[in-house]
Every structure is written in C-alpha cells, then in structure tokens.
Design an enzyme around this catalytic site. Structure first.
Site, short mmCIF file in Angstrom:
data_model
loop_
_atom_site.label_atom_id
_atom_site.label_comp_id
_atom_site.label_asym_id
_atom_site.label_seq_id
_atom_site.Cartn_x
_atom_site.Cartn_y
_atom_site.Cartn_z
N HIS A 50 61.87 137.64 24.42
CA HIS A 50 61.42 137.52 23.02
C HIS A 50 62.08 136.30 22.39
CE1 HIS A 50 60.16 138.76 19.05
NE2 HIS A 50 61.42 138.61 18.63
N LYS A 90 43.73 116.74 31.97
CA LYS A 90 44.82 117.46 31.30
C LYS A 90 45.76 116.49 30.59
CE LYS A 90 42.66 120.62 33.20
NZ LYS A 90 41.32 120.08 33.39
N GLY A 127 28.22 123.67 27.87
CA GLY A 127 29.34 124.32 27.20
C GLY A 127 30.23 125.09 28.14
N GLY A 128 30.31 124.62 29.41
CA GLY A 128 31.23 125.21 30.37
C GLY A 128 32.61 124.57 30.23
#
Length: 457
Positions: A434, A52, A176-177
C-alpha cells in the site's frame, strides 16, 4: 546438395525466430538464423518498442500540460519531433546492439538476406542452400490495408506514422483496435485533433465489453473523437489533406489518414505454398505443437493463426526449441497470453471475456468489477478505470480485465492468477503493498471471496 548444414535453420529473426535461436543454442544445437532486415524484426524496429517510446513521450507531454492540477507550474511549449525520434531511435539502437551481442554469445550463425523455403528442411538465400535437421518458419506480419485503399502520400500505415517528422493538426485513424487506439492516444497528447473510425460496434473489439466502454468514456474525456459501427467507403488525397467518406455518407477531413486495420501474415513469396506447406487465408496451419504439414518444419509468431503479439511469438520460439530438443514442453494456452493496449488509459487482460466464459461455462459465471476510484495510488495518478474479474461457476478466476493508466504492469500477477487456476479465496490472503494499484486486484478478489473491505454490495 546443401552449402551449409545445421541442427536448426530459422527463417525470420523477429521475436519468435531469435527466441528459438537462443534457446536452441542453449540446448546444444547448431543454429542458422536467416533475416532479410535487422535482428529483432517488426517488434523492435517498427512496432512494440518504438510505439511505446512515443507513448511515453506523449505521457510526458500530458504531464507538462497538466502540471497545474498537481500544484506544479509547468507548461507545454511544444513537441519537437526530431527530439522525440532521437529518444525513440536511441532505445531501438541500444536494444538492437544488445540482441546482436546475444546472437554472437550464443554462437548463432546470422545470415542476412531474403530466404525462400525450397522444401524438405532447406532454405535458399541468394543461391546458397541452408539445410537443418529441423526448420522454423518465423516470417512475421505486415500492415494490412483495405481493398481499394492504397497506402502512400498522406495515407499511411503504422511504419510511416512512427517516422512522421511533424505533429498533424488533424488525423483520422481507420481501425479502433490496439494499433489505432495507441496512435490516436499519442497524437491527442501531442495536440492533434483525432477521429477514430471503427467498423465494429466498439473500440478494442477483442477485449471484454466492459473494457471497451471504460476506454471509450476515457477517450471522450480526452476529446478524442470516434465513430463505431460505421464502415469506410473511400479516401481521396491532395496536396492539402485527405478526405474520407463513410458508408453513412459523412465525410471527414484531415492532414493524414492512418490505416490501422490489422496485420496480415507474411507468407507470400517465401515458397511455403509451392513447397507443400498448408495455408489457411495466408496463415500457416499448425497443430498444438506448432508442427506444419511438412515433417520437421515448425512455424511460430504472427504467421500462425491467433494473437499477433511479440511475446506470444517469443514463447512459441522457446517452445519449439524445447520440443525439438525432446523436452516435451506443455502446449501454450492461447487464452493465458496477456494482452495490453498501451493507450492513455491502458487496457490489459488475460483469460476469457465474460461473453466467452458464458459460452464455455453457461450463464452462472460470476463477475465482479472494482472501480479504481477506491484505489489510493490510482487517485494519486489521477487515473480512472476498473478491474473486472470473471469466475467460473464453483471454479477459479478465468478472466481478468483492467483499465487505467499503468495497469499493464499488473498483468503479470493477473496471468499467475489465471494460469494457476486460482480461486478468489487463494488470492484474498495475499498481501498487496500500500499504496499500489495492485491492491485493486487484491480488493476485487477479496470481494469475490465474500469479504469485501472497501466496497459495498
């Protein structure tokens, strides 16, 4: 005779093992935690955290390269892999120190060494025997490869990919996982020409088909090549690169081949089978309360069949500690475990796919898809994607699937909706700030509740 005794002995100090250790200590047990490497396991040192960090560095590279579209004059001079590794390793080191501090604070006895389960409730490390009233097996997983495909040199697994000191010009990703897509995403952001090869008909094949289509479309826009429904046959390497041959007869050439075909359970060589632990294709067989075939022996994490996710192992560790303490915790609902692929864009989901819901509830399952094109914050971020809801007939929302940059951060609310068996009418009145991407979840539930405000039809 045992050399050391404790209420609980845990073999493996990854997410599942250390979570069990800390929770058991909180509940008043004496705990011995055995780990041959570093506390934190694959996730902290060779998995979730460092990948990450790379993905965030990749996002920064994209931001620098694409500043012009936001009116910011920035250019990408290049990627300094030494600097990236310094940033990545700094995070890992800080988190590792934090974990070591927590282990001390919980008064967990940490034993460094390779443990072997020798039967009963005893583990042996370098000739010393550690016996507990209960034992937890938490030995994690390893990077798998395919028969006849040997790792080494330019053919690497994710552990080596994390340490590469250069940015490859061309890379082939086999698989492609989640792992394959995440590394393909990083490399493409760093300027690599990437091709993914996946034997199944679509990328991220465990996700809802909608998510695969959304991701594939986004990767095409990013010029990331992928070939689905085609099998790998062989790979040859020399000093200049790797040549991969596919079943179709096509050959691909690259600087490196990343083998990302999944992770296998790390159960061999620990004495499990010899001591009577029932295994199935290498995985430890447990009941829903994570008990193995041997009395007072539990298993958690990647060695237990199911999703191989750090947060699943963590939760299982907590569950078993509470089970041993007699708190009778509720069994973990596997479908309720959130799943995130941290590529650009991200894929996040919880609950059932549309196909799984139809299998369970029949053809009357309701689905609704809300496009992020109508979401203000997503437009500000310039991300495309969508939110898909799957609802049981006359019942609650049973699946939530999201695609788009940063949607992994929304999975907490999605998990609450799924876990509390909320109906669209329960979520519709909730106020979402918002502009946030969470409004997309709100809008989708409004629409399913029969009051679509920003969507027609």
């Amino acid at each position: 005779m045992s050399d050391a005794e404790a209420d609980l002995v845990i073999l493996g100090g990854g997410s599942g093992g250390y979570a069990a250790a800390f929770r058991a200590a909180e509940l008043g047990m004496s705990v011995t935690l055995i780990e041959k490497d570093k506390l934190g396991g694959t996730c902290l040192h060779r998995g979730c955290i460092p990948t990450k960090a790379l993905l965030h560095a990749a996002e920064v590279a994209d931001s620098a390269r694409e500043g012009e579209q936001f009116g910011v004059k920035s250019t990408l001079e290049g990627v300094d892999m030494a600097g990236v590794h310094k940033y990545k390793d700094g995070i890992v080191t800080r988190l590792h120190k934090g974990l070591q501090g927590l282990a001390k604070a919980h008064q967990v006895t940490f034993v460094e060494g390779a443990g072997t389960y020798v039967g009963g409730t005893t583990v042996e490390v370098d000739g010393t025997r550690y016996t507990g009233k209960n034992i937890i097996l938490a030995t994690g997983s390893y990077s798998k490869t395919l028969p006849g495909l040997e790792l080494g040199g330019r053919i690497i697994a994710s552990e080596e990919a994390l340490q590469l000191d250069y940015v490859p010009k061309k890379a082939i990703v086999l698989g492609g996982g989640v792992i394959g897509v995440e590394f393909a995403s990083v490399w493409a952001s760093f300027g690599t020409d990437v091709t993914i090869v996946e034997a199944l008909p679509r990328l991220v094949p465990n996700e809802d088909e909608f998510a695969s289509k959304q991701l594939e479309r986004a990767l095409r826009r990013r010029k990331i090549g992928y070939k689905t429904g085609v099998k790998f046959t062989e790979a040859k390497q020399d000093e200049s690169g790797v040549t991969v041959t596919l079943e179709s007869g096509e050959t691909l050439e690259a600087d490196v081949l990343l083998v990302a075909v999944g992770r296998g359970p790390n159960t061999a060589g620990h004495g499990y089978e010899e001591a009577g632990i029932q295994l199935d294709r290498g995985f430890v067989v447990t009941d829903e309360r994570l008990r193995t075939s041997n009395p007072n022996v539990y298993a958690v994490g990647d060695i237990v069949p199911g999703l191989q996710l750090a947060h699943r192992g963590f939760q299982q560790g907590v569950f078993v500690a509470e089970e041993i303490a007699g708190l009778n915790p509720s069994p973990i609902d596997e479908a309720g475990i959130p799943r995130v692929t941290y590529s650009h864009p991200e894929v996040a989901s919880v609950g059932l796919t549309e196909a799984a819901a139809k299998e369970k509830y029949g053809a009357d399952v309701e689905v609704f898809t809300y496009d992020l094109g109508g979401n203000g914050k997503s437009q500000i971020l310039k991300t495309s994607g969508a939110v898909k809801l799957v609802k049981a007939p006359d019942g609650p929302v049973v699946g939530l699937h999201l695609v788009g940059d940063r949607v992994g951060e929304l999975i907490g609310e999605a998990q609450l909706i799924y876990s509390w068996e909320a109906f669209p009418e329960d979520v519709a009145p909730l106020i979402h700030a918002h502009p946030t991407q969470s409004e997309a979840l709100g809008e989708a539930h409004l629409a399913l509740a029969g009051k679509p405000l920003h969507v027609h039809g």
